[in-house]
Design a protein around this motif. Structure first.
Motif, PDB file in Angstrom:
ATOM      1  N   ARG A  70       0.942  -1.467  -0.296  1.00 25.88           N
ATOM      2  CA  ARG A  70       0.201  -0.445  -0.265  1.00 25.88           C
ATOM      3  C   ARG A  70       1.031   1.245  -0.639  1.00 25.88           C
ATOM      4  O   ARG A  70       0.760   1.950  -0.498  1.00 25.88           O
ATOM      5  N   GLU A  71       2.196   1.268   0.761  1.00 28.10           N
ATOM      6  CA  GLU A  71       2.732   2.553   0.538  1.00 28.10           C
ATOM      7  C   GLU A  71       3.421   2.747  -0.460  1.00 28.10           C
ATOM      8  O   GLU A  71       3.936   3.827  -0.673  1.00 28.10           O
ATOM      9  N   ASP A  74       0.496   3.811  -3.268  1.00 25.03           N
ATOM     10  CA  ASP A  74      -0.189   5.296  -2.376  1.00 25.03           C
ATOM     11  C   ASP A  74       1.184   6.464  -2.332  1.00 25.03           C
ATOM     12  O   ASP A  74       0.509   7.767  -2.777  1.00 25.03           O
ATOM     13  N   ASN A  75       1.983   5.939  -1.816  1.00 25.35           N
ATOM     14  CA  ASN A  75       3.311   6.967  -1.431  1.00 25.35           C
ATOM     15  C   ASN A  75       4.098   7.204  -3.032  1.00 25.35           C
ATOM     16  O   ASN A  75       4.471   8.028  -3.552  1.00 25.35           O
ATOM     17  N   ILE A  76       5.030   5.870  -3.180  1.00 24.99           N
ATOM     18  CA  ILE A  76       6.315   5.802  -4.257  1.00 24.99           C
ATOM     19  C   ILE A  76       5.218   5.889  -5.464  1.00 24.99           C
ATOM     20  O   ILE A  76       5.908   6.913  -6.209  1.00 24.99           O
ATOM     21  N   GLN A  78       2.275   7.531  -6.138  1.00 23.83           N
ATOM     22  CA  GLN A  78       2.158   8.907  -6.877  1.00 23.83           C
ATOM     23  C   GLN A  78       3.304   9.767  -7.181  1.00 23.83           C
ATOM     24  O   GLN A  78       3.133  10.461  -7.913  1.00 23.83           O
ATOM     25  N   LYS A  79       4.675   9.628  -6.240  1.00 25.94           N
ATOM     26  CA  LYS A  79       5.876  10.637  -6.931  1.00 25.94           C
ATOM     27  C   LYS A  79       6.043   9.770  -8.254  1.00 25.94           C
ATOM     28  O   LYS A  79       6.321  11.378  -9.302  1.00 25.94           O
ATOM     29  N   SER A 121       3.156  -3.795  -6.441  1.00 28.93           N
ATOM     30  CA  SER A 121       2.494  -3.488  -4.823  1.00 28.93           C
ATOM     31  C   SER A 121       1.256  -4.852  -5.322  1.00 28.93           C
ATOM     32  O   SER A 121       0.311  -5.110  -4.219  1.00 28.93           O
TER      33      SER A 121
END
Length: 261
Positions: A70-71, A74-76, A78-79, A121
């Motif tokens: 999920r990280e 959602d994080n990498i 999106q970047k 992911s």
């Protein structure tokens, strides 16, 4: 005391002594039986506790992997999406052909990385396992390995559909992945052969063999954490686990989950 009375006394003494010996033997036999039952009960409880402990460990691992998945998404993820948009904007605004070509190459690398990240992911969050058949999951693993052309993986099975829940599919897939990774990393193999079959006696039987250099099973250190992980996963679902390896003769893994009587 007459001879008759003495004889009767001796006979009675022998009878009582015989009863005493029989009683002691019966007591010892029952004691051993109760001790055996107690030890069996302790063994069963220990086995249940061990499986529960392993299952808890697996749940923790799965939860950790899902969180990482999920990280990543959602994080990498999106970047990387944002960077991809920036490169597309630079590509649109730039008027120098050579620079545009470089930007386009960077954009392609970012987009490919984004696709790989999404695939990773999805694998970590286990959506892939829930949605697909076990033969599809193993075949995808074989195809992904064959792309790199370091070792050829051949997969065969004798059924069209096998109704398995998440836990069984997860165990089969993770063990297959672990074996393939270990073989490629350590055995210098050219081929890996995987078969997943079902029969009247077994719900499923997984057999994996490589033609690598093998290892000395008497050397515990050579088995590593990978073997421990595979054994633990098999034990969680009560499957029989065996692994054989000899130097220069490859390694064979066999896991069977027998049908309940």
């Amino acid at each position: 005391m007459g001879k008759t009375e003495l004889l009767i006394t001796i006979i009675l003494f022998n009878i009582f002594f015989l009863f005493f010996i029989v009683a002691v033997m019966i007591y010892i036999r029952k004691y051993k039986q109760r001790k055996k039952e107690y030890l069996n009960e302790i063994e069963v409880k220990n086995e249940i506790h061990k499986r529960e402990l392993l299952a808890t460990q697996l749940e923790i691992q799965q939860a950790t992997m899902q969180q990482i998945g999920r990280e990543l998404h959602d994080n990498i993820g999106q970047k990387l999406t944002l960077v991809s948009l920036y490169t597309q904007q630079l590509l649109y605004e730039n008027k120098v052909p050579e620079v545009s070509e470089r930007i386009d190459q960077v954009s392609q690398i970012i987009n490919q990385s984004l696709q790989d990240l999404r695939s990773l992911s999805k694998t970590l969050t286990d959506d892939n396992i829930n949605q697909k058949e076990i033969v599809t999951l193993i075949q995808e693993e074989a195809d992904n390995t064959n792309v790199f052309k370091r070792c050829h993986v051949d997969f065969k099975h004798n059924f069209q559909h096998l109704d398995l829940g998440f836990v069984h599919k997860n165990v089969l897939l993770r063990i297959t992945q672990e074996f393939i990774q270990n073989s490629i990393k350590h055995s210098r193999c050219s081929n890996i052969f995987i078969s997943l079959n079902t029969s009247k006696e077994s719900l499923w039987e997984l057999n994996i063999k490589d033609d690598g250099i093998g290892f000395d099973q008497s050397n515990i250190a050579s088995t590593g954490i990978g073997l421990t992980n595979m054994k633990n996963r098999a034990e969680i679902i009560g499957a029989e686990f065996s692994l054989e390896s000899q130097k220069d003769k490859g390694t064979t893994l066999n896991i069977i989950l027998k049908r309940q009587p």
